[in-house]
Design an enzyme around this catalytic site. Structure first.
Site, PDB file in Angstrom:
ATOM      1  N   GLY A  15       0.745  -1.130  -0.053  1.00 22.14           N
ATOM      2  CA  GLY A  15       0.015  -0.083  -0.118  1.00 22.14           C
ATOM      3  C   GLY A  15       0.761   1.474   0.123  1.00 22.14           C
ATOM      4  O   GLY A  15       2.045   1.247   0.002  1.00 22.14           O
ATOM      5  N   VAL A  17       1.528   3.629   2.196  1.00 23.81           N
ATOM      6  CA  VAL A  17       2.228   3.838   3.531  1.00 23.81           C
ATOM      7  C   VAL A  17       3.307   2.795   3.483  1.00 23.81           C
ATOM      8  O   VAL A  17       4.378   2.960   3.850  1.00 23.81           O
ATOM      9  CB  VAL A  17       1.423   3.936   4.809  1.00 23.81           C
ATOM     10  CG1 VAL A  17       2.239   3.881   6.028  1.00 23.81           C
ATOM     11  CG2 VAL A  17       0.615   5.166   4.951  1.00 23.81           C
ATOM     12  N   CYS A 131      -2.622  11.118  10.358  1.00 22.69           N
ATOM     13  CA  CYS A 131      -1.642  11.871   9.385  1.00 22.69           C
ATOM     14  C   CYS A 131      -1.851  13.386   9.759  1.00 22.69           C
ATOM     15  O   CYS A 131      -0.835  14.185   9.303  1.00 22.69           O
ATOM     16  CB  CYS A 131      -1.512  11.448   8.005  1.00 22.69           C
ATOM     17  SG  CYS A 131      -3.206  11.267   7.582  1.00 22.69           S
ATOM     18  N   GLY A 162      -3.618  10.214   1.512  1.00 22.74           N
ATOM     19  CA  GLY A 162      -4.121   9.797   2.965  1.00 22.74           C
ATOM     20  C   GLY A 162      -5.069   8.789   2.756  1.00 22.74           C
ATOM     21  O   GLY A 162      -5.510   8.235   3.746  1.00 22.74           O
ATOM     22  N   ARG A 237     -10.603  17.527   1.957  1.00 18.48           N
ATOM     23  CA  ARG A 237      -9.724  16.749   0.738  1.00 18.48           C
ATOM     24  C   ARG A 237      -9.493  17.619  -0.173  1.00 18.48           C
ATOM     25  O   ARG A 237     -10.380  18.181  -0.929  1.00 18.48           O
ATOM     26  CB  ARG A 237     -10.442  15.437   0.453  1.00 18.48           C
ATOM     27  CG  ARG A 237      -9.540  14.624  -0.502  1.00 18.48           C
ATOM     28  CD  ARG A 237      -8.617  13.744   0.250  1.00 18.48           C
ATOM     29  NE  ARG A 237      -8.984  12.750   1.173  1.00 18.48           N
ATOM     30  CZ  ARG A 237      -8.298  12.121   2.135  1.00 18.48           C
ATOM     31  NH1 ARG A 237      -7.027  12.502   2.543  1.00 18.48           N
ATOM     32  NH2 ARG A 237      -8.865  11.162   2.775  1.00 18.48           N
ATOM     33  N   HIS A 244       0.035  16.996   3.652  1.00 18.79           N
ATOM     34  CA  HIS A 244      -1.270  17.641   4.064  1.00 18.79           C
ATOM     35  C   HIS A 244      -0.575  18.951   4.744  1.00 18.79           C
ATOM     36  O   HIS A 244       0.444  19.076   5.243  1.00 18.79           O
ATOM     37  CB  HIS A 244      -1.754  16.474   5.439  1.00 18.79           C
ATOM     38  CG  HIS A 244      -2.313  15.427   5.262  1.00 18.79           C
ATOM     39  ND1 HIS A 244      -2.576  14.841   3.753  1.00 18.79           N
ATOM     40  CD2 HIS A 244      -2.943  14.435   5.825  1.00 18.79           C
ATOM     41  CE1 HIS A 244      -3.328  13.837   3.774  1.00 18.79           C
ATOM     42  NE2 HIS A 244      -3.284  13.399   5.053  1.00 18.79           N
TER      43      HIS A 244
HETATM   44  P1  A2P Z   1      -3.302  -5.566  -1.218  1.00 14.18           P
HETATM   45  O1  A2P Z   1      -2.308  -4.548  -2.143  1.00 14.18           O
HETATM   46  O2  A2P Z   1      -2.966  -7.038  -1.396  1.00 14.18           O
HETATM   47  O3  A2P Z   1      -4.618  -5.230  -1.302  1.00 14.18           O
HETATM   48  P2  A2P Z   1      -3.640   1.520   0.404  1.00 14.18           P
HETATM   49  O4  A2P Z   1      -3.586   2.189   1.840  1.00 14.18           O
HETATM   50  O5  A2P Z   1      -2.662   2.023  -0.409  1.00 14.18           O
HETATM   51  O6  A2P Z   1      -5.048   1.625  -0.039  1.00 14.18           O
HETATM   52  O7  A2P Z   1      -2.965   0.162   0.913  1.00 14.18           O
HETATM   53  C1  A2P Z   1      -3.799  -0.902   1.602  1.00 14.18           C
HETATM   54  C2  A2P Z   1      -2.856  -1.905   2.132  1.00 14.18           C
HETATM   55  O8  A2P Z   1      -3.710  -2.780   2.877  1.00 14.18           O
HETATM   56  C3  A2P Z   1      -2.516  -2.753   0.937  1.00 14.18           C
HETATM   57  O9  A2P Z   1      -1.064  -2.950   1.056  1.00 14.18           O
HETATM   58  C4  A2P Z   1      -3.304  -3.975   0.834  1.00 14.18           C
HETATM   59  O10 A2P Z   1      -3.003  -5.154   0.387  1.00 14.18           O
HETATM   60  C5  A2P Z   1      -3.482  -4.169   2.360  1.00 14.18           C
HETATM   61  N1  A2P Z   1      -4.742  -5.070   2.852  1.00 14.18           N
HETATM   62  C6  A2P Z   1      -5.740  -4.665   2.367  1.00 14.18           C
HETATM   63  N2  A2P Z   1      -6.911  -5.698   2.769  1.00 14.18           N
HETATM   64  C7  A2P Z   1      -5.924  -6.516   3.622  1.00 14.18           C
HETATM   65  C8  A2P Z   1      -5.930  -7.974   4.071  1.00 14.18           C
HETATM   66  N3  A2P Z   1      -7.407  -8.297   4.355  1.00 14.18           N
HETATM   67  N4  A2P Z   1      -4.929  -8.398   5.062  1.00 14.18           N
HETATM   68  C9  A2P Z   1      -3.878  -7.994   4.802  1.00 14.18           C
HETATM   69  N5  A2P Z   1      -3.411  -6.482   4.123  1.00 14.18           N
HETATM   70  C10 A2P Z   1      -4.603  -5.989   3.461  1.00 14.18           C
END
Ligand code: A2P
Length: 344
Positions: A15, A17, A131, A162, A237, A244
């Site tokens: 993701g 972060v 944040c 964010g 936003r 931010h």
């Molecule tokens: P994934 O890339 O496999 O969906 P962002 O804040 O940029 O939207 O990123 C969200 C993060 O949270 C991503 O790394 C996403 O992984 C992860 N994530 C989403 N659902 C889950 C889950 N069920 N278990 C672990 N990580 C998750």
């Protein structure tokens, strides 16, 4: 940063972060490869390179944490609720980026430069603030040396990162679509974000504030150890990718001059005063993006109150607003002997 020898796991490594966390590990912990990269099932098998080593991302499960010292979680709030306690029960120290545990009395909510000593009473889980709260308390904290703060009014201008990678993609795609005469079709944001500003982040509660605004109010009080502090916020936003901004108005017990504030702010670790109206010098998102510091400018007496100060605060929400604060918590916890999971 002294995290060598510790096994680190990053939940949400794919993701916005999580990616910033990996970049900072490369910059601050060169050679550190005791890493476990975790995400959802969707990303299992994907590979990511960190410090010259190729890692395969695994699906996060309750059993992911047996051999881990510190777990950074930056995923969805429900993932924190599920995996935070599981990781702590497995003996890891959890540093969580969600709102799941921030207001729990047993969970310290920490900005190391402000309340690092709160790490001493963690019970397995430490939360990092929202944040926008982090830059606000970084700027408010040193000014308390001049006079106690009575009231804070903070209005934010928050970038789409964010809200995660999907919101960043939406701003990019929507801008392109609208430029070519197409429809906005919002999905990741509640309204059109390209060429617009949205005075809503998260859902509304009964008082008319959004949950994001409520977080700023409650989290500031907790971090500053001022449960009765009067705080109000409006969180907005804006169509900016990263960083931010906060327009903050602080009211003190006694008058505080802009010069005195500048002096105290310039001594605060992690904060940079960038404030020269004669040269049109003030912090902006494009300059703060990718940098570690909280930047403060436009420091002036608040014309509406004899004990008031107004200022403009900018920080990269993915760096000090999230990933860097989490890594600094880990570093401070090591230095304080506060990483006491079973591995350590
Ligand atoms: P994934 O890339 O496999 O969906 P962002 O804040 O940029 O939207 O990123 C969200 C993060 O949270 C991503 O790394 C996403 O992984 C992860 N994530 C989403 N659902 C889950 C889950 N069920 N278990 C672990 N990580 C998750």
């Amino acid at each position: 940063m002294d995290l060598q020898g510790l096994n680190l796991a990053i939940v949400g490594a794919t993701g916005a972060v999580g990616q910033e966390t990996l970049r900072l590990i490369e910059a601050r912990c060169p050679g550190h490869t005791n890493l476990k990269l975790l995400a959802s099932k969707r990303s299992a098998g994907r590979t990511l390179d960190v410090n010259g080593k190729t890692f395969t991302v695994a699906e996060t499960t309750d059993d992911s944490f047996d051999d881990v010292d510190i777990v950074f979680i930056s995923a969805r709030t429900e993932d924190s609720r599920r995996f935070g306690p599981a990781a702590a029960a497995a003996g890891a120290m959890v540093i969580d980026d969600s709102s799941a545990f921030r207001m729990a009395p047993s969970v310290p909510l920490v900005v190391p430069e402000v309340n690092g000593a709160d790490l001493d009473w963690h019970d397995g889980i430490v939360s990092i603030p929202n944040c926008s709260t982090t830059p606000l308390v970084m700027a408010a904290h040193p000014l308390r040396q001049a006079s106690p703060i009575r009231r804070i009014v903070a209005d934010t201008y928050q970038s789409v990162s964010g809200a995660g990678g999907a919101a960043m993609n939406e701003l990019r795609d929507q801008t392109r679509t609208i430029m070519h005469g197409g429809p906005a079709e919002p999905e990741a944001q509640p309204q059109q974000i390209a060429f617009n500003v949205i005075p809503q982040i998260d859902s509304f509660n009964e008082s008319g504030y959004t949950r994001e605004e409520q977080k700023m109010i409650e989290e500031s009080r907790k971090i500053l150890h001022e449960p009765g502090l009067a705080v109000s916020a409006t969180c907005v936003r804006v169509p900016v990718f990263v960083s931010h901004c906060v327009a903050a108005h602080l009211e003190f017990d006694a008058p505080v001059s802009a010069g005195e504030a500048r002096e105290l702010l310039s001594q605060m670790p992690g904060l940079v005063v960038h404030d020269d109206p004669t040269a049109s010098a003030y912090p902006m998102p494009v300059d703060a993006a990718g940098r570690d510091a909280v930047f403060v400018g436009r420091i002036r007496k608040d014309a509406s109150h004899p004990n008031g100060l107004a200022m403009w605060i900018v920080t990269d929400n993915l760096v000090k607003g999230a990933a860097l604060n989490a890594l600094q918590i880990a570093d401070a916890a090591v230095a304080r002997g506060a990483v006491h999971g079973k591995q350590s």
